[in-house]
Design a protein around this motif. Structure first.
Motif, short mmCIF file in Angstrom:
data_model
loop_
_atom_site.label_atom_id
_atom_site.label_comp_id
_atom_site.label_asym_id
_atom_site.label_seq_id
_atom_site.Cartn_x
_atom_site.Cartn_y
_atom_site.Cartn_z
N ASP A 276 29.76 71.94 23.48
CA ASP A 276 28.43 71.80 24.07
C ASP A 276 28.47 70.88 25.29
N PHE A 277 29.21 69.78 25.16
CA PHE A 277 29.33 68.83 26.27
C PHE A 277 29.99 69.48 27.49
N MET A 279 30.13 72.75 28.22
CA MET A 279 29.24 73.77 28.79
C MET A 279 28.14 73.12 29.65
N ARG A 280 27.67 71.95 29.22
CA ARG A 280 26.59 71.28 29.95
C ARG A 280 27.08 70.57 31.21
N ASN A 281 28.32 70.06 31.17
CA ASN A 281 28.72 69.10 32.22
C ASN A 281 29.80 69.57 33.19
N ASN A 283 31.19 71.67 36.03
CA ASN A 283 30.32 72.34 37.01
C ASN A 283 30.82 73.74 37.40
#
Length: 352
Positions: A276-277, A279-281, A283
């Motif tokens: 999750d981290f 995929m979110r961070n 770029n």
């Protein structure tokens, strides 16, 4: 390109050129420390996905919910590739492009670990460089340069063209026996000195071994994990432990794959939080970088040989995308992590 004086290899490389020209799916590969090249050719353009019960060559993304692509083996062609002279390693000029963003990303990862949300997270970046060689020429250079890696060239009109030389096995299964590895930590190869591992690297390696033990234990009758050893892959050192086991009769290969992928070496611990981290961070979208690839029941039922898609590039027209990353723990230092990705980038940049 200049073909080696070898009729079966000329035929195999000719088939590859033909598939590329007609935009048809194929995979050509050589497993570590072997001379046999295998080409798997599909004669239509259909995009197929697999639940790991099929026969063929599998090419799976980092995010397995997007589906693992299958090249159906309409034709399998083999050839022998013996090593010629190793290429002289080209001096690579490294750019500082993307440095600020990567340092910030690593800093964010360290903060997340500090909050107790993650134990480890693998963070990566993508570089784009100009392409001057054909896909087949790049593949041939990878074969010469990396005899101890799984070297491959993959193409599907719906997916793109990828190639690489990966040192990491995801899993092998034959006759109910399972083999995998716990791989972590990186240091540059310098002179003929053996590497000196610090506590950060040793802890990172132990973390991966513990994770594999915990994840695989329910699926296996027996599990053995060896002591970590230093292994060299091109111009880098890693720490690696061999892992062996015997599958329970009721365990199927899909369960084992879903249990192991993505490994802590490409994602982190705990897996879902790290994913999750990422995929979110990060770029950019990893797509097939840090996914996996290889033989699925190709040599017989429940005979599987899969490799993690590291040290790879995506070829697109006159550009190549190269991907590099590293494992972040509480002991990480952002500048050292940047330097590690720079060292790793030399593997593929040297080939181009």
């Amino acid at each position: 390109m200049h073909y080696p004086e070898n009729k079966e290899l000329q035929y195999l490389f000719g088939k590859v050129e033909n598939q590329l020209k007609n935009d048809l799916p194929f995979a050509i590969y050589r497993k570590p420390e072997q001379e046999e090249l295998v080409g798997v050719f599909q004669m239509d353009k259909e995009l197929r996905f697999t639940n790991f019960q099929d026969r063929g060559f599998v090419f799976a993304p980092f995010d397995l919910t997007k589906g693992a692509v299958l090249i159906r083996p309409d034709e399998i062609v083999t050839g022998t590739h013996s090593l010629q002279k190793k290429l002289d390693r080209a001096e690579v000029a490294l750019s500082d492009e993307g440095k600020k963003e990567h340092l910030e990303l690593v800093e964010k990862g360290i903060q997340e670990i500090g909050k107790g949300n993650l134990k480890k997270v693998v963070l990566s970046r993508k570089m784009e460089v100009a392409l001057t060689k054909s896909p087949l020429a790049i593949f041939n250079d990878l074969l010469q340069q990396y005899p101890n890696a799984c070297c491959y060239l993959f193409h599907h009109p719906e997916v793109g063209t990828w190639c690489g030389a990966t040192p990491e096995t995801l899993v092998k299964v034959k006759g109910g026996e399972l083999w995998t590895m716990s791989l972590a930590a990186t240091l540059p190869f310098e002179g003929n000195e053996d590497p000196t591992w610090g506590s950060k690297e040793i802890e990172e390696q132990d973390m991966v071994s513990d994770y594999i033990r915990e994840k695989l234990h329910p699926a296996l009758e027996r599990l053995e994990i060896d002591e970590a050893k230093s292994v060299r892959a091109g111009n880098l050192w890693h720490l690696r432990s061999e892992v062996r086991g015997r599958m329970k009769p009721e365990t199927d290969i899909q369960k084992v794959i879903i249990t192991l992928h993505p490994t802590p070496a490409v994602c982190g611990i705990p897996t879902q939080d790290a994913m999750d981290f990422i995929m979110r961070n990060e770029n950019y979208q990893r797509t097939f970088y840090t996914g996996f690839l290889g033989e699925l029941n190709l040599l017989g039922p429940n005979d599987v040989s899969l490799f993690v898609n590291l040290r790879c590039m995506e070829l697109n027209g006159d550009k190549a995308s190269i991907f590099v990353g590293g494992g972040i723990t509480s002991a990480s230092n952002p500048l050292n992590e940047w330097i590690e990705t720079q060292n790793k980038s030399k593997t593929m940049l040297g080939i181009l």
